[in-house]
Design an enzyme around this catalytic site. Structure first.
Site: not given
Ligand code: G6P
Length: 607
Positions: A602, A27, A2, A503, A99-100, A73, A484, A480, A487
């Site tokens: 984001k 965002r 949001c 395992h 937002n919230g 969102w 990626k 990671e 995502e």
């Molecule tokens: C969301 C984003 C990720 C990010 C995570 C933590 O899930 O999509 O890319 O790593 O939040 O965000 P921060 O701003 O706390 O690093």
């Protein structure tokens, strides 16, 4: 997650409301809307989909001096025109954006329905408009303050009223809001990115604060203690950093920017003369560093993966016991918090609700918590007892890339700092400094292999699943790499410690399960190599990230991406880059919206 914009001024505020929402697009959102006052009446337009769709559906001649805007969102109620914000009261006298999450909304809604209020959406947010309507008695500020007494859960809220068209009210409790102070105009937004093109003077609202804005004044209040004076902060970065600078996507730009952004993170922080680093924002004396018995990290997503590597460095090289935990788990398990433990919260945005929650839990229990974050003035930055900014510049793409390598840089600098205050010799300190200095050019060498990585992406794009395997420092890198890929390409991907293969995940192996090995020349190389053989024997396609000159891996793998040789500690800075690029190119080949993947946000400002 949001986005909110609000404007009150002397000229038409629509350009800010729309441009501001566009600046907040990163965002994550699924619908957009605006309300404004025209001829003493509230007009509202809202649409499921993009801001572009909204723009096509609003009149071309809007000219209003009081407006609010929102990108939603979805949390309560599917994405739809009706569930989009703003939400209005029964008589269309006031309009709100939120937002919230209003956690007790169902009780409040039942009561309001009983009293005759008419609802038009499935959202929790709509109750806010009706609640303020119910409390209104010719004074918007009093009605808002009265309404707040009923609310549970986090909210950032902006209210527009046709009965008091000369003002807007902004309220913050748990979801970020920033005020922009202009000339004959006041602005409000979810973050400074929306404000930067209009004013450089901003005020960060804290939780349980609200502001009444008119065209040329602002007054700020605390929920309980009444009127308060707030300081004005300056936005100190350049707007050009928010442009794509010739790249197709922000993610591509941010990946290729890493040699530069990592340089900015390290700038002025290395003290060659003493073979150490300095991190002024930490505000910790050497004597305080010496007293630390343990270090705990809390973070989410990519930031958590950086924390895992930092924890391994600190434990291995400085011999301090470290723990690393998902912030959302930490906050609810009633953790033991000790005065001799150093707590770090890591976050790119500085607004992740779960990380903030974990920090609050540490503070309630008497601990001190330090922040490592990118966004200056963010909630985490302000909540921290001290901290280190990444200085990586704005990161716009939802999938985090340059923030990750800058987080690693801060953690490595901290390892050097605390290491030198304890057991680490000046000669080792100097060797590390040479590695820091080589990082940018080493990254350049990897980025130069983009065509090779694109060709691997061509093969990778056809799979439905992917396994990423690594050990030691490259276990978090495997996580990671998988994060990626999933995502932004929506391909199912898992990261595992290569040793865990037998395992469970080994049962998944066949020709349809490609495996990416992160296998640089390090202490665990031979062990990972055995895993590689086990995988190869099961007909899988094998891709590898390996150290330049490693011909053994080349013989086994279908494709290899080489990274320059470096000290073991510094390899994660390098192994992650090809994985970022691979995910990016696969997503492009599949035609996915790289910067704004579906459902993701984001800045995750709800639990
Ligand atoms: C969301 C984003 C990720 C990010 C995570 C933590 O899930 O999509 O890319 O790593 O939040 O965000 P921060 O701003 O706390 O690093």
């Amino acid at each position: 997650m949001c986005g909110i914009t609000g404007y009150i001024g002397k000229t038409n505020g629509l350009p800010f409301i729309i441009q501001g929402l566009k600046r907040l697009e990163y965002r994550g959102y699924d619908s957009a809307g605006i309300s404004y006052i025209e001829n003493s009446k509230i007009k509202t337009y809202k649409k499921k989909g993009t801001i572009h769709i909204l723009e096509k559906n609003i009149p071309g001649n809007i000219n209003s001096t009081a407006l609010i805007g929102h990108t939603r969102w979805a949390t309560h109620g599917e994405p739809s025109d009706n569930n989009s914000h703003p939400h209005n009261d029964c008589n269309n006298n006031l309009s709100i954006v939120h937002n919230g999450v209003i956690e007790n909304y169902s009780i409040l809604k039942a009561k309001l329905l009983e009293e005759g209020h008419k609802f038009t959406s499935d959202t929790d947010s709509e109750i806010l408009a009706h609640l303020i309507e119910k409390c209104y008695d010719n004074d918007l500020l009093s009605a808002v303050r009265e309404s707040l007494r009923y609310l549970e859960g986090p909210y950032g809220l902006v209210i527009l009223s046709a009965k008091e068209p000369d003002k807007i009210i902004a309220v913050r409790n748990g979801s970020p809001l920033v005020l922009g102070i202009g000339e004959d105009a006041m602005y409000v937004a979810s973050d400074v990115n929306a404000l930067a093109a209009y004013t450089r003077n901003v005020i960060y609202l804290e939780d349980r604060e609200l502001a009444v804005l008119t065209a040329n004044s602002y007054r700020t209040y605390h929920f309980e203690s009444g009127e308060i004076q707030k300081t004005i902060d300056k936005i100190d970065w350049d707007l050009v950093e928010m442009e794509k600078k010739g790249f197709k996507d922000f993610m591509e730009k941010e990946i290729f920017e890493q040699p530069e952004s990592i340089g900015k993170t390290m700038k002025g922080r290395i003290l060659k003369e003493f073979a150490t680093s300095k991190l002024d924002g930490l505000n910790m004396r050497t004597s305080e560093l010496e007293q630390i018995k343990e270090i705990h990290f809390v973070a989410c997503g990519t930031s958590l993966h950086a924390a895992m590597i930092g924890a391994m460095w600190l434990e291995n090289y400085v011999r301090i016991p470290c723990r690393c935990e998902i912030a959302s788990e930490f906050r609810y398990r009633n953790p033991v918090v000790r005065a001799d433990t150093l707590y770090f919260a890591i976050s790119q945005s500085g607004e992740t609700k779960d990380t903030i929650g974990a920090m609050q839990e540490i503070k309630i229990k008497g601990g001190k918590v330090y922040g490592i974050c990118n966004v200056a003035g963010s909630t985490i930055a302000r909540l921290s007892d001290g901290g280190v900014y990444l200085h990586a510049g704005p990161e716009i793409a939802v999938a985090s890339t340059k923030a990750f390598t800058s987080q690693l840089a801060v953690l490595a600098l901290f390892t050097l700092l605390i290491g030198r205050s304890r057991n680490l010799s000046p000669s080792v300190g100097m060797q590390w400094i040479s590695e820091f200095e080589a990082l940018s050019s080493n990254m350049d060498k990897i980025l130069a292999q983009m065509d090779h990585i694109k060709s691997i992406a061509q093969k990778a794009k056809n799979y439905k699943n992917f396994l990423f395997l690594g050990r030691g420092l490259h276990y978090p890198i495997a996580l990671e790499g998988a994060l990626k890929l999933k995502e932004i390409t929506y391909i199912h991907a898992e990261g595992y410690s290569a040793a865990e293969l037998k395992h469970g995940p080994i049962s998944l192996l066949d020709k349809d399960m490609p495996v990416m090995f992160i296998i640089p020349k390090d202490e665990l190389y031979d062990k990972v190599f055995s895993n590689l053989q086990e995988v190869k024997a099961r007909t899988c396609k094998v891709f590898c990230i390996a150290t330049e000159g490693d011909t053994r891996v080349k013989e086994m793998a279908d494709d290899v991406i080489y990274i320059p040789e470096s000290r073991e500690m510094f390899t994660p800075f390098l192994t992650v880059v090809p994985l970022q690029l691979l995910a990016y190119y696969v997503a492009k080949l599949l035609g996915k919206p790289v910067d704004q993947p579906r459902h993701l946000a984001k800045s995750v400002t709800v639990e």
